[in-house]
Design a protein around this motif. Structure first.
Motif, PDB file in Angstrom:
ATOM      1  N   ASN A   7      30.556 -18.330   6.733  1.00  0.00           N
ATOM      2  CA  ASN A   7      30.974 -17.543   7.882  1.00  0.00           C
ATOM      3  C   ASN A   7      31.877 -18.232   8.461  1.00  0.00           C
ATOM      4  OD1 ASN A   7      28.791 -16.157   7.251  1.00  0.00           O
ATOM      5  ND2 ASN A   7      27.449 -17.713   8.764  1.00  0.00           N
ATOM      6  N   ASP A   8      33.548 -18.519   7.237  1.00  0.00           N
ATOM      7  CA  ASP A   8      34.614 -18.822   8.343  1.00  0.00           C
ATOM      8  C   ASP A   8      34.717 -19.797   8.541  1.00  0.00           C
ATOM      9  OD1 ASP A   8      35.385 -16.541   7.439  1.00  0.00           O
ATOM     10  OD2 ASP A   8      34.896 -15.508   9.521  1.00  0.00           O
ATOM     11  N   GLU A   9      33.603 -21.161   8.410  1.00  0.00           N
ATOM     12  CA  GLU A   9      33.459 -22.483   8.486  1.00  0.00           C
ATOM     13  C   GLU A   9      33.240 -22.898   7.133  1.00  0.00           C
ATOM     14  OE1 GLU A   9      31.417 -25.537  11.901  1.00  0.00           O
ATOM     15  OE2 GLU A   9      31.196 -23.086  11.886  1.00  0.00           O
ATOM     16  N   TYR A  10      34.190 -24.011   7.268  1.00  0.00           N
ATOM     17  CA  TYR A  10      34.153 -25.550   5.973  1.00  0.00           C
ATOM     18  C   TYR A  10      33.187 -26.645   6.746  1.00  0.00           C
ATOM     19  CZ  TYR A  10      38.567 -22.765   5.261  1.00  0.00           C
ATOM     20  OH  TYR A  10      39.478 -22.010   4.413  1.00  0.00           O
ATOM     21  N   TYR A  11      31.998 -26.981   5.582  1.00  0.00           N
ATOM     22  CA  TYR A  11      31.377 -27.578   5.664  1.00  0.00           C
ATOM     23  C   TYR A  11      31.575 -28.416   4.644  1.00  0.00           C
ATOM     24  CZ  TYR A  11      29.083 -24.303   8.372  1.00  0.00           C
ATOM     25  OH  TYR A  11      28.522 -23.296   9.862  1.00  0.00           O
ATOM     26  N   GLN A  12      31.158 -29.771   4.649  1.00  0.00           N
ATOM     27  CA  GLN A  12      31.078 -31.106   3.958  1.00  0.00           C
ATOM     28  C   GLN A  12      29.993 -31.948   3.988  1.00  0.00           C
ATOM     29  OE1 GLN A  12      34.744 -34.016   2.706  1.00  0.00           O
ATOM     30  NE2 GLN A  12      34.180 -33.187   1.115  1.00  0.00           N
ATOM     31  N   PHE A  13      29.267 -31.732   3.262  1.00  0.00           N
ATOM     32  CA  PHE A  13      27.859 -32.787   2.775  1.00  0.00           C
ATOM     33  C   PHE A  13      27.772 -34.244   2.070  1.00  0.00           C
ATOM     34  CE2 PHE A  13      27.242 -28.452   3.523  1.00  0.00           C
ATOM     35  CZ  PHE A  13      26.109 -28.526   4.875  1.00  0.00           C
ATOM     36  N   PHE A  14      27.243 -35.330   3.079  1.00  0.00           N
ATOM     37  CA  PHE A  14      27.463 -36.607   2.563  1.00  0.00           C
ATOM     38  C   PHE A  14      25.999 -37.689   2.373  1.00  0.00           C
ATOM     39  CE2 PHE A  14      30.493 -36.272   5.567  1.00  0.00           C
ATOM     40  CZ  PHE A  14      29.750 -37.349   6.840  1.00  0.00           C
ATOM     41  N   LYS A  15      26.186 -38.658   2.473  1.00  0.00           N
ATOM     42  CA  LYS A  15      25.670 -39.850   2.201  1.00  0.00           C
ATOM     43  C   LYS A  15      26.584 -41.378   2.691  1.00  0.00           C
ATOM     44  CE  LYS A  15      21.308 -38.740   1.230  1.00  0.00           C
ATOM     45  NZ  LYS A  15      20.043 -39.484  -0.118  1.00  0.00           N
ATOM     46  N   ILE A  16      26.149 -42.095   3.904  1.00  0.00           N
ATOM     47  CA  ILE A  16      27.133 -43.137   3.828  1.00  0.00           C
ATOM     48  C   ILE A  16      26.997 -44.158   2.730  1.00  0.00           C
ATOM     49  CG2 ILE A  16      27.868 -44.865   5.717  1.00  0.00           C
ATOM     50  CD1 ILE A  16      28.675 -42.706   6.633  1.00  0.00           C
ATOM     51  N   ASN A  17      27.662 -44.587   2.407  1.00  0.00           N
ATOM     52  CA  ASN A  17      28.159 -45.126   0.699  1.00  0.00           C
ATOM     53  C   ASN A  17      27.529 -46.206   1.728  1.00  0.00           C
ATOM     54  OD1 ASN A  17      27.439 -47.469  -0.324  1.00  0.00           O
ATOM     55  ND2 ASN A  17      29.705 -46.224  -2.109  1.00  0.00           N
ATOM     56  N   HIS A  18      26.599 -47.257   1.896  1.00  0.00           N
ATOM     57  CA  HIS A  18      26.095 -49.249   2.499  1.00  0.00           C
ATOM     58  C   HIS A  18      26.465 -50.155   2.593  1.00  0.00           C
ATOM     59  CE1 HIS A  18      24.775 -46.632   6.635  1.00  0.00           C
ATOM     60  NE2 HIS A  18      24.157 -45.801   6.072  1.00  0.00           N
ATOM     61  N   GLU A  19      25.791 -49.625   0.361  1.00  0.00           N
ATOM     62  CA  GLU A  19      26.596 -51.255  -0.089  1.00  0.00           C
ATOM     63  C   GLU A  19      28.210 -51.174  -0.288  1.00  0.00           C
ATOM     64  OE1 GLU A  19      25.103 -50.087  -4.356  1.00  0.00           O
ATOM     65  OE2 GLU A  19      23.240 -49.774  -4.206  1.00  0.00           O
ATOM     66  N   LEU A  20      28.407 -50.159   0.047  1.00  0.00           N
ATOM     67  CA  LEU A  20      30.176 -50.485  -0.159  1.00  0.00           C
ATOM     68  C   LEU A  20      30.545 -51.152   1.459  1.00  0.00           C
ATOM     69  CD1 LEU A  20      33.023 -50.487  -1.824  1.00  0.00           C
ATOM     70  CD2 LEU A  20      33.636 -47.672  -0.144  1.00  0.00           C
ATOM     71  N   ILE A  21      30.256 -50.387   2.364  1.00  0.00           N
ATOM     72  CA  ILE A  21      30.651 -50.788   3.760  1.00  0.00           C
ATOM     73  C   ILE A  21      30.226 -52.720   3.722  1.00  0.00           C
ATOM     74  CG2 ILE A  21      29.605 -50.937   5.899  1.00  0.00           C
ATOM     75  CD1 ILE A  21      28.937 -48.176   5.981  1.00  0.00           C
ATOM     76  N   ALA A  22      29.077 -53.279   2.763  1.00  0.00           N
ATOM     77  CA  ALA A  22      28.451 -54.330   2.915  1.00  0.00           C
ATOM     78  C   ALA A  22      29.356 -55.260   2.240  1.00  0.00           C
ATOM     79  CB  ALA A  22      27.417 -54.569   2.310  1.00  0.00           C
ATOM     80  N   GLU A  23      29.545 -54.487   1.278  1.00  0.00           N
ATOM     81  CA  GLU A  23      31.070 -55.517   0.174  1.00  0.00           C
ATOM     82  C   GLU A  23      32.227 -55.448   0.992  1.00  0.00           C
ATOM     83  OE1 GLU A  23      33.446 -54.255  -3.731  1.00  0.00           O
ATOM     84  OE2 GLU A  23      31.521 -53.484  -3.610  1.00  0.00           O
ATOM     85  N   ASP A  24      32.973 -54.434   2.286  1.00  0.00           N
ATOM     86  CA  ASP A  24      33.409 -54.660   2.487  1.00  0.00           C
ATOM     87  C   ASP A  24      33.699 -55.686   3.679  1.00  0.00           C
ATOM     88  OD1 ASP A  24      35.232 -53.089   1.166  1.00  0.00           O
ATOM     89  OD2 ASP A  24      34.791 -51.469   2.555  1.00  0.00           O
ATOM     90  N   VAL A  25      32.053 -55.622   4.169  1.00  0.00           N
ATOM     91  CA  VAL A  25      32.134 -56.350   5.189  1.00  0.00           C
ATOM     92  C   VAL A  25      32.164 -58.187   4.630  1.00  0.00           C
ATOM     93  CG1 VAL A  25      30.333 -57.602   6.942  1.00  0.00           C
ATOM     94  CG2 VAL A  25      30.439 -55.127   6.810  1.00  0.00           C
ATOM     95  N   LYS A  26      31.350 -58.283   3.408  1.00  0.00           N
ATOM     96  CA  LYS A  26      31.593 -59.543   2.685  1.00  0.00           C
ATOM     97  C   LYS A  26      32.950 -59.742   2.771  1.00  0.00           C
ATOM     98  CE  LYS A  26      29.893 -61.684  -1.313  1.00  0.00           C
ATOM     99  NZ  LYS A  26      29.502 -61.247  -2.291  1.00  0.00           N
ATOM    100  N   ASN A  27      34.272 -58.859   2.145  1.00  0.00           N
ATOM    101  CA  ASN A  27      35.395 -59.305   2.067  1.00  0.00           C
ATOM    102  C   ASN A  27      36.326 -59.302   3.257  1.00  0.00           C
ATOM    103  OD1 ASN A  27      34.350 -59.563  -0.814  1.00  0.00           O
ATOM    104  ND2 ASN A  27      35.315 -56.941  -0.980  1.00  0.00           N
ATOM    105  N   ASN A  28      35.737 -58.961   4.326  1.00  0.00           N
ATOM    106  CA  ASN A  28      36.799 -59.147   5.851  1.00  0.00           C
ATOM    107  C   ASN A  28      36.992 -58.304   5.722  1.00  0.00           C
ATOM    108  OD1 ASN A  28      35.154 -62.253   6.803  1.00  0.00           O
ATOM    109  ND2 ASN A  28      36.443 -62.701   5.162  1.00  0.00           N
ATOM    110  N   VAL A  29      37.086 -56.717   5.364  1.00  0.00           N
ATOM    111  CA  VAL A  29      37.668 -56.293   5.473  1.00  0.00           C
ATOM    112  C   VAL A  29      38.020 -55.232   7.142  1.00  0.00           C
ATOM    113  CG1 VAL A  29      38.124 -53.316   4.800  1.00  0.00           C
ATOM    114  CG2 VAL A  29      37.580 -55.206   2.900  1.00  0.00           C
ATOM    115  N   PHE A  30      36.278 -55.249   7.616  1.00  0.00           N
ATOM    116  CA  PHE A  30      36.541 -54.931   8.746  1.00  0.00           C
ATOM    117  C   PHE A  30      37.270 -55.742  10.156  1.00  0.00           C
ATOM    118  CE2 PHE A  30      33.371 -52.170   6.282  1.00  0.00           C
ATOM    119  CZ  PHE A  30      33.545 -51.222   7.015  1.00  0.00           C
ATOM    120  N   ALA A  31      37.240 -57.134   9.751  1.00  0.00           N
ATOM    121  CA  ALA A  31      37.222 -58.583  10.553  1.00  0.00           C
ATOM    122  C   ALA A  31      38.978 -58.265  10.828  1.00  0.00           C
ATOM    123  CB  ALA A  31      37.257 -59.595   9.886  1.00  0.00           C
TER     124      ALA A  31
END
Length: 586
Positions: free
Chosen positions: A199-223
């Motif tokens: 209906n003239d609108e674009y959609y994308q469906f997904f889940k959050i990759n929490h394992e990748l977030i945890a890995e980045d937290v461990k590697n201090n990416v967010f810090a």
């Protein structure tokens, strides 16, 4: 009266402390009052409307006249008791007392206060006992499941039927982003992976990759990026790298609100993850049947359930079936109101509820030679005599009323019944009653061991300390800038100094009146020192480290009892030292 005199005579001869504190009579009175409140609570509940009349079980007491009666009963009875209790003072009259007698006297005071201010528990126990006689939890649990199964038909809120709410089958539930602007493709939607246009609108469906977030937290990416709350950052900003994208082209039609998307739990009390999974499977199988007779039977079941639980409604079965829209793959049409419409709004709202129907109108063919007219009339079927055409037209057949289904009070009813059969420990009220009992007992105890003059001077001294502390905080704010740590630290130091000076005054035998004042203040400063120290420690840690600190986790679980234990030890030390203090010269 003779019996009472005999008991008093026996107590004064064998247990003078119990006689002096009137423990036997105050406990007897407390038992009678508690029994009265239990009976009152038991009689206060008789019907379903009674059970749902208060938001929670605590409100049956605090939200009723029983609370005021309880407060007045406590005040009057304790005031009368205090008058009789203060008549005799063995300590001030230098009557020889055994070691530990003063502390035991404080414990008796605590017991008297606690038993005479906790009518809430008896009243609540009476309420829950009556509810248990009225209802059986297994039957209630079965009815909760019936309501949850029927909830898909309630049409209470359009958003509950959007695809973002869909939890079954896999891969749902999913996060979704959408945009109507093509220039936003690549910004909100990752065009390198699956997305849908609908209906003239674009959609994308997904889940959050929490394992990748945890890995980045461990590697201090967010810090490195200065981000403290990683989950909130990902949820709100949603960088493409943290998306696990799903192609749901086969569910494309469900982007428009649909009954297939409904997953909400209507009543949650007593329901677990297995019940939730069974309910979602039930919804799927029920809708897949697309059988009008099955839907009719389910609506009949709900009508019976609504009658049993006094659920007010006015919706007719045929109209409800139409709103479910099973002939059009259950596409959502309109809400069913959750309460009866008000008169001033009624006529306007009626226009929203109708069914679209078709009819065949017979139109006489005019005698015309105009070519366009001939082409127009030739597209419709003609009657047998060829003089008229048959035109199919749509029209609205209005319900003539505003359908509603009023579930008010139902959730409260099930909640109160659930917590009656599955009680939780009400730690907050217990803590409040314990603290109040200690404070009142301590005030009477201090008055009993000193005098009214020193008590009043202690109140004045407390006011002076408070004003001095506020002044120091103001000066610190003025010259150092506002900082909650400074305010807490100033209050902590002042309370520590009070305790230190009270001990020094006792050891060095300062003026008797000054020692009395300092010790009176110290009894209330001891618990404040612990609370302020913990608060200061929290401020030093800062966010988010305080949430994972082992000491704070321990204190959250056992801190109250630790603080009370230290406080009681301080009172014990005071009661032991005050014997020597009393013997000093003025």
């Amino acid at each position: 009266m003779k019996t009472i005199k005999k008991i008093n005579k026996y107590l004064v001869e064998h247990y003078p402390l119990i006689w002096n504190t009137k423990l036997v009579w105050m406990l007897a009175f407390a038992i009678i009052v508690h029994l009265t409140f239990f009976i009152a609570g038991f009689l206060s509940v008789n019907t379903q409307s009674d059970v749902s009349s208060h938001y929670n079980l605590e409100e049956f007491y605090y939200g009723s006249p029983a609370f005021l009666i309880g407060v007045l009963t406590s005040i009057i009875s304790l005031l009368i008791w205090i008058i009789f209790y203060l008549k005799n003072n063995a300590f001030k009259n230098f009557y020889p007392l055994k070691k530990g007698t003063l502390f035991i006297q404080f414990c008796i005071l605590f017991l008297i206060f606690f038993t005479n201010i906790t009518h809430y528990y008896s009243y609540k126990k009476g309420v829950t006992s009556k509810i248990k006689t009225l209802y059986n939890w297994n039957e209630i649990d079965t009815d909760i499941k019936k309501f949850n199964n029927a909830a898909i038909f309630f049409l209470k809120n359009r958003t509950n039927y959007e695809i973002e709410e869909k939890d079954y089958p896999d891969p749902f539930p999913l996060e979704v982003v959408s945009t109507k602007r093509e220039d936003y493709l690549g910004i909100t939607i990752d065009t390198t992976r699956a997305f849908i246009k609908h209906n003239d609108e674009y959609y994308q469906f997904f889940k959050i990759n929490h394992e990748l977030i945890a890995e980045d937290v461990k590697n201090n990416v967010f810090a490195d990026e200065g981000i403290y709350d990683e989950d909130s950052y990902v949820e709100n900003s949603q960088p493409f790298k943290y998306r696990i994208v799903y192609d749901i082209s086969s569910y494309k039609e469900l982007i428009t609100p649909n009954l297939y998307n409904f997953s909400r739990e209507f009543i949650s009390y007593g329901q677990d993850s297995t019940d939730r999974k069974d309910r979602l499977i039930y919804y799927q199988k029920l809708l897949d049947k697309k059988d009008e007779n099955v839907l009719r039977n389910k609506l009949d079941e709900f009508y019976n359930l609504a009658k049993q639980y006094n659920v007010k409604h006015n919706i007719k079965k045929e109209d409800w079936l139409y709103l479910l829209n099973f002939k059009n793959d259950y596409q959502y049409i309109i809400n069913i109101k959750d309460r009866k419409a008000l008169n001033y709004d009624l006529d306007k709202l009626k226009l929203n509820y109708y069914r679209t129907k078709k009819r065949i109108d017979t139109v006489l063919i005019p005698n015309t030679s105009h070519k366009k007219d001939q082409i127009y009339y030739s597209q419709f079927p003609k009657t047998s005599d060829g003089k008229s055409i048959l035109i199919e037209k749509e029209y609205y057949e209005y319900f003539g009323y505003v359908p509603y289904c009023d579930f008010s009070g139902l959730n409260t009813f099930f909640k109160n019944v659930y917590y009656t059969f599955h009680p939780t420990f009400d730690s907050v009220s217990l803590y409040v009653f314990i603290v109040l009992s200690i404070v009142f007992s301590l005030l009477i105890f201090l008055f009993k061991t000193t005098d009214i003059r020193n008590m009043l001077l202690s109140v004045v001294a407390a006011g002076v300390v408070l004003i001095f502390g506020i002044l120091l905080i103001f000066i610190a704010d003025r010259y150092l800038g506002f900082n909650s740590k400074i305010g807490i630290l100033i209050a902590l130091i002042l309370n520590i100094l009070i305790v230190i000076f009270s001990v020094l005054a006792l050891l060095n035998k300062w003026r008797k009146g000054l020692v009395s004042i300092l010790f009176s203040l110290a009894q209330f400063a001891i618990p404040l020192i612990i609370l302020l120290a913990v608060l200061y420690y929290k401020e030093l840690l800062g966010y988010p480290y305080r949430n994972n600190d082992p000491f704070l986790i321990w204190y959250d679980q056992y801190g109250f009892w630790f603080t009370i234990s230290v406080w009681i030890f301080g009172i014990f030390f005071y009661s032991k030292s005050i014997r020597n203090w009393r013997a000093w010269t003025e």
